[in-house]
Write a protein that holds these residues in place. Structure first.
Motif, PDB file in Angstrom:
ATOM      1  N   CYS A 337       0.835  -1.208   0.000  1.00 33.75           N
ATOM      2  CA  CYS A 337       0.000   0.000   0.000  1.00 33.75           C
ATOM      3  C   CYS A 337       0.870   1.258   0.000  1.00 33.75           C
ATOM      4  N   PHE A 338       1.918   1.242   0.825  1.00 35.05           N
ATOM      5  CA  PHE A 338       2.820   2.393   0.881  1.00 35.05           C
ATOM      6  C   PHE A 338       3.454   2.631  -0.485  1.00 35.05           C
ATOM      7  N   GLY A 339       3.902   1.546  -1.127  1.00 36.25           N
ATOM      8  CA  GLY A 339       4.555   1.684  -2.429  1.00 36.25           C
ATOM      9  C   GLY A 339       3.637   2.303  -3.467  1.00 36.25           C
ATOM     10  N   ALA A 340       2.368   1.898  -3.479  1.00 31.27           N
ATOM     11  CA  ALA A 340       1.431   2.421  -4.475  1.00 31.27           C
ATOM     12  C   ALA A 340       1.171   3.907  -4.264  1.00 31.27           C
ATOM     13  N   VAL A 341       0.912   4.308  -3.020  1.00 32.22           N
ATOM     14  CA  VAL A 341       0.599   5.712  -2.746  1.00 32.22           C
ATOM     15  C   VAL A 341       1.854   6.574  -2.868  1.00 32.22           C
ATOM     16  N   PHE A 342       3.001   6.043  -2.434  1.00 33.68           N
ATOM     17  CA  PHE A 342       4.253   6.790  -2.588  1.00 33.68           C
ATOM     18  C   PHE A 342       4.548   7.025  -4.067  1.00 33.68           C
ATOM     19  N   ALA A 343       4.237   6.044  -4.902  1.00 27.04           N
ATOM     20  CA  ALA A 343       4.481   6.179  -6.343  1.00 27.04           C
ATOM     21  C   ALA A 343       3.708   7.352  -6.924  1.00 27.04           C
ATOM     22  N   LEU A 344       2.467   7.538  -6.484  1.00 25.93           N
ATOM     23  CA  LEU A 344       1.666   8.654  -6.985  1.00 25.93           C
ATOM     24  C   LEU A 344       2.249   9.985  -6.527  1.00 25.93           C
ATOM     25  N   ASN A 345       2.685  10.051  -5.261  1.00 19.85           N
ATOM     26  CA  ASN A 345       3.328  11.259  -4.756  1.00 19.85           C
ATOM     27  C   ASN A 345       4.580  11.598  -5.560  1.00 19.85           C
ATOM     28  N   SER A 346       5.424  10.589  -5.751  1.00 21.29           N
ATOM     29  CA  SER A 346       6.685  10.803  -6.446  1.00 21.29           C
ATOM     30  C   SER A 346       6.468  11.230  -7.895  1.00 21.29           C
ATOM     31  N   SER A 347       5.508  10.609  -8.565  1.00 23.97           N
ATOM     32  CA  SER A 347       5.250  10.930  -9.964  1.00 23.97           C
ATOM     33  C   SER A 347       4.692  12.347 -10.111  1.00 23.97           C
ATOM     34  N   LEU A 348       3.811  12.738  -9.199  1.00 18.38           N
ATOM     35  CA  LEU A 348       3.298  14.109  -9.204  1.00 18.38           C
ATOM     36  C   LEU A 348       4.429  15.117  -9.048  1.00 18.38           C
ATOM     37  N   HIS A 349       5.330  14.861  -8.092  1.00 23.57           N
ATOM     38  CA  HIS A 349       6.470  15.747  -7.878  1.00 23.57           C
ATOM     39  C   HIS A 349       7.354  15.817  -9.118  1.00 23.57           C
ATOM     40  N   SER A 350       7.607  14.664  -9.731  1.00 24.87           N
ATOM     41  CA  SER A 350       8.479  14.631 -10.909  1.00 24.87           C
ATOM     42  C   SER A 350       7.888  15.434 -12.056  1.00 24.87           C
ATOM     43  N   TYR A 351       6.571  15.352 -12.221  1.00 24.79           N
ATOM     44  CA  TYR A 351       5.925  16.166 -13.257  1.00 24.79           C
ATOM     45  C   TYR A 351       6.013  17.653 -12.907  1.00 24.79           C
ATOM     46  N   LEU A 352       5.718  17.993 -11.649  1.00 23.60           N
ATOM     47  CA  LEU A 352       5.670  19.394 -11.249  1.00 23.60           C
ATOM     48  C   LEU A 352       7.014  20.099 -11.431  1.00 23.60           C
ATOM     49  N   ILE A 353       8.115  19.405 -11.106  1.00 21.96           N
ATOM     50  CA  ILE A 353       9.411  20.081 -11.239  1.00 21.96           C
ATOM     51  C   ILE A 353       9.747  20.347 -12.702  1.00 21.96           C
ATOM     52  N   VAL A 354       9.435  19.406 -13.578  1.00 27.11           N
ATOM     53  CA  VAL A 354       9.717  19.633 -15.001  1.00 27.11           C
ATOM     54  C   VAL A 354       8.803  20.730 -15.543  1.00 27.11           C
ATOM     55  N   SER A 355       7.568  20.784 -15.036  1.00 26.44           N
ATOM     56  CA  SER A 355       6.638  21.826 -15.455  1.00 26.44           C
ATOM     57  C   SER A 355       7.062  23.201 -14.945  1.00 26.44           C
ATOM     58  N   TYR A 356       7.490  23.285 -13.680  1.00 24.37           N
ATOM     59  CA  TYR A 356       7.896  24.556 -13.091  1.00 24.37           C
ATOM     60  C   TYR A 356       9.231  25.058 -13.650  1.00 24.37           C
ATOM     61  N   ALA A 357      10.099  24.151 -14.066  1.00 24.79           N
ATOM     62  CA  ALA A 357      11.458  24.531 -14.462  1.00 24.79           C
ATOM     63  C   ALA A 357      11.450  25.469 -15.658  1.00 24.79           C
ATOM     64  N   ASP A 358      12.405  26.388 -15.651  1.00 23.74           N
ATOM     65  CA  ASP A 358      12.569  27.329 -16.758  1.00 23.74           C
ATOM     66  C   ASP A 358      13.011  26.562 -18.002  1.00 23.74           C
ATOM     67  N   GLN A 359      12.426  26.890 -19.159  1.00 20.69           N
ATOM     68  CA  GLN A 359      12.740  26.174 -20.394  1.00 20.69           C
ATOM     69  C   GLN A 359      14.211  26.308 -20.782  1.00 20.69           C
ATOM     70  N   ASP A 360      14.774  27.510 -20.622  1.00 23.19           N
ATOM     71  CA  ASP A 360      16.175  27.734 -20.967  1.00 23.19           C
ATOM     72  C   ASP A 360      17.044  27.390 -19.755  1.00 23.19           C
ATOM     73  N   GLY A 361      17.870  26.376 -19.896  1.00 26.08           N
ATOM     74  CA  GLY A 361      18.675  25.936 -18.760  1.00 26.08           C
ATOM     75  C   GLY A 361      17.834  25.173 -17.747  1.00 26.08           C
ATOM     76  N   VAL A 362      16.947  24.305 -18.260  1.00 22.50           N
ATOM     77  CA  VAL A 362      16.029  23.558 -17.406  1.00 22.50           C
ATOM     78  C   VAL A 362      16.759  22.776 -16.318  1.00 22.50           C
ATOM     79  N   SER A 363      17.980  22.336 -16.605  1.00 18.45           N
ATOM     80  CA  SER A 363      18.708  21.501 -15.650  1.00 18.45           C
ATOM     81  C   SER A 363      19.048  22.238 -14.357  1.00 18.45           C
ATOM     82  N   MET A 364      19.036  23.593 -14.382  1.00 22.23           N
ATOM     83  CA  MET A 364      19.331  24.359 -13.169  1.00 22.23           C
ATOM     84  C   MET A 364      18.269  24.099 -12.109  1.00 22.23           C
ATOM     85  N   ASP A 365      16.991  24.261 -12.477  1.00 24.21           N
ATOM     86  CA  ASP A 365      15.903  24.030 -11.523  1.00 24.21           C
ATOM     87  C   ASP A 365      15.768  22.551 -11.183  1.00 24.21           C
TER      88      ASP A 365
END
Length: 423
Positions: A337-365
């Motif tokens: 159960c922990f693995g399933a719910v943690f996976a959703l948390n982690s995936s949401l975070h991974s999407y959000l950081i790529v979305s929030y990151a500046d397009q130019d020099g994305v690797s900085m953020d």
């Protein structure tokens, strides 16, 4: 002939798609060896009589240099290109594996810690490069954010599934071949991947138009800073019981063999990765054909909700263990159960950081965010050995629940930025 036709079809794909596939294959190969190496070190040194705290210390530099690497690596990737940072990561992993080929009597704690430090640098260079490259290759003015969430979830989920297979591979290689031969097999396979990557990755991938200065490594984005703080607590909450405490507990308390421990953790991480690939459907009700979002999808609010749900699970497992209520079965179900719910948390975070990151020099953020991720793993790894040795697994689980409550509170700040999938 069918193999030749498939190779021809791959050659006809657009360059960004071919580069994405190459980066993904590169990331997969690295992750497979990284997961196997983690399991090899934990089980092998436990066999040699090392305590839980001593095993945790073997990974101390692995996590510490992950913090430094992500902070500096994002800046480096923006200056010299993500292709170079990714290949550098692969090369350093080869060095780390080679260091462990010495005779067992020479594998002292400082030497293994040094090898793990190099492996930590390699892992985070590779991961930062792969995650940053997605935004460079996938996003353009005609694309929608739903497509970005889909590809981020696919890469992250597949990577974690392969990490689980790596755990299984590590336990299997240790059982069949022994420590030194297992390391040699992984070193040989990864060398081939590195050589292909050196000659195939596009030059200048992800390189910023304006060369960033070193003082720019710290993010100036409020959303990125809040997300990074939440990520730190999220991964500390996982690793405080997962890295050292759980494998040792399953082996000593339940009498599980190394093969069984490795297999269980492998299946856990594989399942976790598979759930991550479905995160866009489970958290946002995304239509994968049109890449549009469901009703009023707010990823910040979703991050708060799923972090709160996750905080309840380790507390529930701890209560079951304290009450001796079906301990072995209860722990296994609770972990799933922990693995399933943690996976959703982690995936949401991974999407959000790529979305929030500046397009130019994305690797900085992205680098700053994964610095916080590595800091959370460092904190969790040290606590995993120390808390488990002093008070046991139950204490690790209660602290995990407390850290997830903090994650939930921090994530409320993300809800102020209503980031929708259509921009």
């Amino acid at each position: 002939m069918s193999v030749i036709r498939r190779i021809v079809r791959l050659g006809q794909l657009p360059i960004p798609v071919r580069q994405y596939l190459l980066i993904t294959a590169n990331y997969w190969a690295f992750t497979l060896t990284d997961g196997a190496l983690r399991m090899l070190v934990v089980l092998h040194f436990h066999t040699l009589g090392y305590s839980a705290l001593q095993i945790a210390l073997l990974f101390l530099f692995y996590e510490f240099f992950g913090v430094v690497t992500n902070l500096v690596g994002g800046w480096l990737g923006a200056r010299i290109g993500l292709n170079r940072t990714m290949n550098l990561g692969l090369g350093l992993q080869l060095v780390a594996l080679a260091m462990l080929l010495l005779p067992p009597v020479w594998l002292t704690v400082p030497w293994v810690m040094a090898a793990q430090a190099i492996s930590g640098i390699a892992k985070d260079l590779n991961k930062m490069s792969a995650k940053s490259a997605i935004k460079t290759l996938v996003i353009n003015p005609d694309n929608r954010e739903g497509r970005l969430y889909h590809w981020v979830a696919l890469l992250t989920g597949s990577k974690n599934a392969l990490k689980g297979i790596g755990f299984f591979l590590g336990a299997a290689l240790l059982t069949v071949l022994g420590f030194t031969s297992a390391i040699l097999v992984m070193l040989s396979g990864l060398t081939l991947v590195w050589l292909v990557s050196l000659f195939s990755l596009r030059s200048g991938l992800g390189q910023a138009k304006l060369r960033p200065k070193f003082r720019d490594i710290f993010s100036k984005s409020r959303a990125v800073n809040i997300l990074s703080a939440a990520r730190l607590c999220l991964f500390a909450a996982r690793d405080i019981w997962f890295v050292v405490a759980l494998p040792v507990y399953l082996s000593t308390q339940f009498g599980w063999s190394y093969w069984l421990v490795g297999s269980f953790l492998a299946l856990w991480v594989i399942g976790y990765g598979l759930v991550q690939t479905q995160a866009p459907r489970l958290t946002g009700r995304i239509n994968t054909h049109s890449h549009t979002h469901g009703e009023s999808f707010n990823p910040g609010a979703q991050a708060v909700y799923w972090a709160g749900m996750l905080a309840c699970i380790p507390a529930g497992i701890a209560l079951m263990l304290q009450l001796n209520f079906a301990s072995e079965i209860g722990l296994s179900i609770g972990l799933l159960c922990f693995g399933a719910v943690f996976a959703l948390n982690s995936s949401l975070h991974s999407y959000l950081i790529v979305s929030y990151a500046d397009q130019d020099g994305v690797s900085m953020d992205v680098g700053f965010y994964y610095m916080a991720n590595a800091m959370g793993r460092l904190l969790g790894t040290v606590l995993s050995g120390w808390v488990f040795q002093q008070w046991g697994l139950v204490a690790c689980l209660w602290i995990s629940s407390m850290l997830l409550c903090v994650t939930t509170l921090i994530s409320i700040g993300l809800n102020n930025k209503n980031t929708e999938l259509n921009k």
